[in-house]
Design a protein around this motif. Sequence first.
Motif, mmCIF file in Angstrom:
data_model
loop_
_atom_site.group_PDB
_atom_site.id
_atom_site.type_symbol
_atom_site.label_atom_id
_atom_site.label_comp_id
_atom_site.label_asym_id
_atom_site.label_seq_id
_atom_site.Cartn_x
_atom_site.Cartn_y
_atom_site.Cartn_z
ATOM 1 N N GLU A 136 0.877 -1.163 0.000
ATOM 2 C CA GLU A 136 0.000 0.000 0.000
ATOM 3 C C GLU A 136 0.920 1.219 0.000
ATOM 4 O OE1 GLU A 136 -3.230 0.183 -0.295
ATOM 5 O OE2 GLU A 136 -3.499 -2.002 -0.348
ATOM 6 N N ILE A 137 0.947 1.941 -1.097
ATOM 7 C CA ILE A 137 1.950 2.979 -1.309
ATOM 8 C C ILE A 137 1.295 4.354 -1.218
ATOM 9 C CG2 ILE A 137 3.654 3.893 -2.936
ATOM 10 C CD1 ILE A 137 3.686 1.044 -4.199
ATOM 11 N N LYS A 138 1.949 5.251 -0.471
ATOM 12 C CA LYS A 138 1.477 6.612 -0.339
ATOM 13 C C LYS A 138 2.329 7.556 -1.192
ATOM 14 C CE LYS A 138 -1.636 5.500 2.710
ATOM 15 N NZ LYS A 138 -3.072 5.524 2.333
ATOM 16 N N GLU A 139 1.704 8.605 -1.685
ATOM 17 C CA GLU A 139 2.429 9.589 -2.482
ATOM 18 C C GLU A 139 3.641 10.116 -1.713
ATOM 19 O OE1 GLU A 139 1.746 14.038 -4.471
ATOM 20 O OE2 GLU A 139 0.028 12.872 -3.718
ATOM 21 N N GLY A 140 4.787 10.152 -2.387
ATOM 22 C CA GLY A 140 6.006 10.662 -1.768
ATOM 23 C C GLY A 140 6.875 9.605 -1.123
ATOM 24 N N GLN A 141 6.348 8.383 -0.965
ATOM 25 C CA GLN A 141 7.154 7.320 -0.374
ATOM 26 C C GLN A 141 8.237 6.845 -1.344
ATOM 27 O OE1 GLN A 141 4.141 4.409 1.197
ATOM 28 N NE2 GLN A 141 5.351 4.627 3.069
ATOM 29 N N LEU A 142 9.309 6.315 -0.747
ATOM 30 C CA LEU A 142 10.392 5.769 -1.556
ATOM 31 C C LEU A 142 10.014 4.395 -2.085
ATOM 32 C CD1 LEU A 142 13.282 6.687 0.882
ATOM 33 C CD2 LEU A 142 12.968 7.677 -1.389
ATOM 34 N N LEU A 143 10.436 4.114 -3.315
ATOM 35 C CA LEU A 143 10.188 2.811 -3.935
ATOM 36 C C LEU A 143 11.515 2.179 -4.319
ATOM 37 C CD1 LEU A 143 7.320 3.802 -6.413
ATOM 38 C CD2 LEU A 143 7.091 3.003 -4.049
ATOM 39 N N GLY A 144 11.708 0.931 -3.927
ATOM 40 C CA GLY A 144 12.865 0.162 -4.357
ATOM 41 C C GLY A 144 12.430 -0.829 -5.428
ATOM 42 N N ILE A 145 12.885 -0.613 -6.647
ATOM 43 C CA ILE A 145 12.463 -1.424 -7.790
ATOM 44 C C ILE A 145 13.615 -2.332 -8.196
ATOM 45 C CG2 ILE A 145 11.578 -1.382 -10.151
ATOM 46 C CD1 ILE A 145 10.643 1.514 -9.554
ATOM 47 N N VAL A 146 13.425 -3.637 -8.074
ATOM 48 C CA VAL A 146 14.470 -4.619 -8.369
ATOM 49 C C VAL A 146 14.064 -5.413 -9.603
ATOM 50 C CG1 VAL A 146 15.758 -6.613 -7.519
ATOM 51 C CG2 VAL A 146 15.107 -4.787 -5.937
ATOM 52 N N GLU A 147 14.895 -5.353 -10.633
ATOM 53 C CA GLU A 147 14.615 -6.065 -11.885
ATOM 54 C C GLU A 147 13.194 -5.796 -12.378
ATOM 55 O OE1 GLU A 147 16.913 -7.550 -13.520
ATOM 56 O OE2 GLU A 147 18.490 -7.606 -12.018
ATOM 57 N N GLY A 148 12.775 -4.524 -12.272
ATOM 58 C CA GLY A 148 11.492 -4.114 -12.811
ATOM 59 C C GLY A 148 10.301 -4.303 -11.898
ATOM 60 N N ILE A 150 8.582 -3.804 -7.879
ATOM 61 C CA ILE A 150 8.708 -3.135 -6.583
ATOM 62 C C ILE A 150 8.958 -4.177 -5.502
ATOM 63 C CG2 ILE A 150 7.517 -1.756 -4.844
ATOM 64 C CD1 ILE A 150 6.025 -0.367 -7.103
ATOM 65 N N LYS A 151 10.074 -4.034 -4.805
ATOM 66 C CA LYS A 151 10.443 -4.975 -3.755
ATOM 67 C C LYS A 151 10.558 -4.310 -2.388
ATOM 68 C CE LYS A 151 10.919 -8.755 -6.202
ATOM 69 N NZ LYS A 151 10.086 -9.968 -5.942
ATOM 70 N N ALA A 152 10.516 -2.987 -2.346
ATOM 71 C CA ALA A 152 10.647 -2.285 -1.066
ATOM 72 C C ALA A 152 9.926 -0.948 -1.142
ATOM 73 C CB ALA A 152 12.117 -2.075 -0.714
ATOM 74 N N VAL A 153 9.255 -0.588 -0.050
ATOM 75 C CA VAL A 153 8.560 0.688 0.074
ATOM 76 C C VAL A 153 8.858 1.233 1.462
ATOM 77 C CG1 VAL A 153 6.318 1.855 0.123
ATOM 78 C CG2 VAL A 153 6.713 -0.017 -1.494
ATOM 79 N N GLY A 154 9.136 2.523 1.550
ATOM 80 C CA GLY A 154 9.422 3.079 2.867
ATOM 81 C C GLY A 154 9.673 4.568 2.824
ATOM 82 N N ASP A 155 10.056 5.101 3.991
ATOM 83 C CA ASP A 155 10.299 6.537 4.129
ATOM 84 C C ASP A 155 11.749 6.855 4.444
ATOM 85 O OD1 ASP A 155 7.458 7.401 3.913
ATOM 86 O OD2 ASP A 155 7.249 6.202 5.729
ATOM 87 N N ASP A 156 12.524 5.850 4.834
ATOM 88 C CA ASP A 156 13.932 6.055 5.176
ATOM 89 C C ASP A 156 14.809 5.518 4.045
ATOM 90 O OD1 ASP A 156 16.541 4.629 6.567
ATOM 91 O OD2 ASP A 156 16.028 6.560 7.493
ATOM 92 N N MET A 157 15.635 6.395 3.468
ATOM 93 C CA MET A 157 16.429 6.023 2.302
ATOM 94 C C MET A 157 17.379 4.866 2.602
ATOM 95 S SD MET A 157 17.054 6.615 -0.932
ATOM 96 C CE MET A 157 16.578 8.304 -1.368
ATOM 97 N N GLN A 158 18.118 4.947 3.694
ATOM 98 C CA GLN A 158 19.101 3.906 3.985
ATOM 99 C C GLN A 158 18.430 2.555 4.191
ATOM 100 O OE1 GLN A 158 21.719 5.046 7.197
ATOM 101 N NE2 GLN A 158 22.651 6.718 6.017
ATOM 102 N N GLN A 159 17.315 2.532 4.934
ATOM 103 C CA GLN A 159 16.626 1.267 5.176
ATOM 104 C C GLN A 159 16.025 0.721 3.896
ATOM 105 O OE1 GLN A 159 16.497 -0.621 8.072
ATOM 106 N NE2 GLN A 159 15.747 -2.089 6.546
ATOM 107 N N LEU A 160 15.451 1.615 3.070
ATOM 108 C CA LEU A 160 14.841 1.154 1.824
ATOM 109 C C LEU A 160 15.881 0.526 0.905
ATOM 110 C CD1 LEU A 160 12.050 1.905 -0.206
ATOM 111 C CD2 LEU A 160 14.109 2.657 -1.384
#
Length: 222
Positions: A136-148, A150-160
């Motif tokens: 469940e993704i909120k506007e402005g959240q960070l997205l980690g896209i692996v091989e096309g 989405i594998k990670a969603v969050g607000d902290d860059m280092q953790q994502l």
Amino acid sequence: CEMYWKKMEGAAARKEFAFLGHLDLPKKFALLDNSRYFKHAERVLDIVQKNGGAIELNTSGWFKPCTDPYPTRDILKLACARNIPVVINADAHHADGDDADGDVDENAEAMTEAMQQVRSAEVTYAVRDTSIDEFEIKEGQLLGIVEGKIKAVGDDMQQLICDALNAMDMDTAELATLYYGEGVTEDDANQLLEHLEATYPEVEFELYLGAQAVYSYLISVE
């Protein structure tokens, strides 16, 4: 070699070619340290990107004394960080391949193996609220896209980024390369690098300014 890179810059600027080939050809004639020419390569790639061009990945270098395709992997990464299209060429001068370097099937197998050794990821921001797979993704959240995907969603860059890396089989990784984008400061990128080196002590990390738009980081793991 300085003159060669100047010629490449001029060729790229003319916008008369579908793609630019043999990007670091001088290494064919001598075992050169291409890292000396990264600044030249970056200037050429910046011109190619600006003009909407592409570059060639030429496999014939595998069968020369340099045993390395044109361009070398690190220069290829710089191109990928700029989202420059890449075309693959075996450098056969005739349809029957009689003068080509190496067997066609062997070249294809080697290229496939090389591609499979590298895993890639991108980090960007969500532009709207949405639901994708289990996220469940909120506007402005960070997205980690692996091989096309989405594998990670969050607000902290280092953790994502750690979450994204963990989805890339870091247990077998030897090298991870990060290119930080135009919205990331050098200090923030270096802090991330320190965190990753402490978190994954068995992996060698390299950090470069990619200056790409949209993506905060482009990551390759091999």
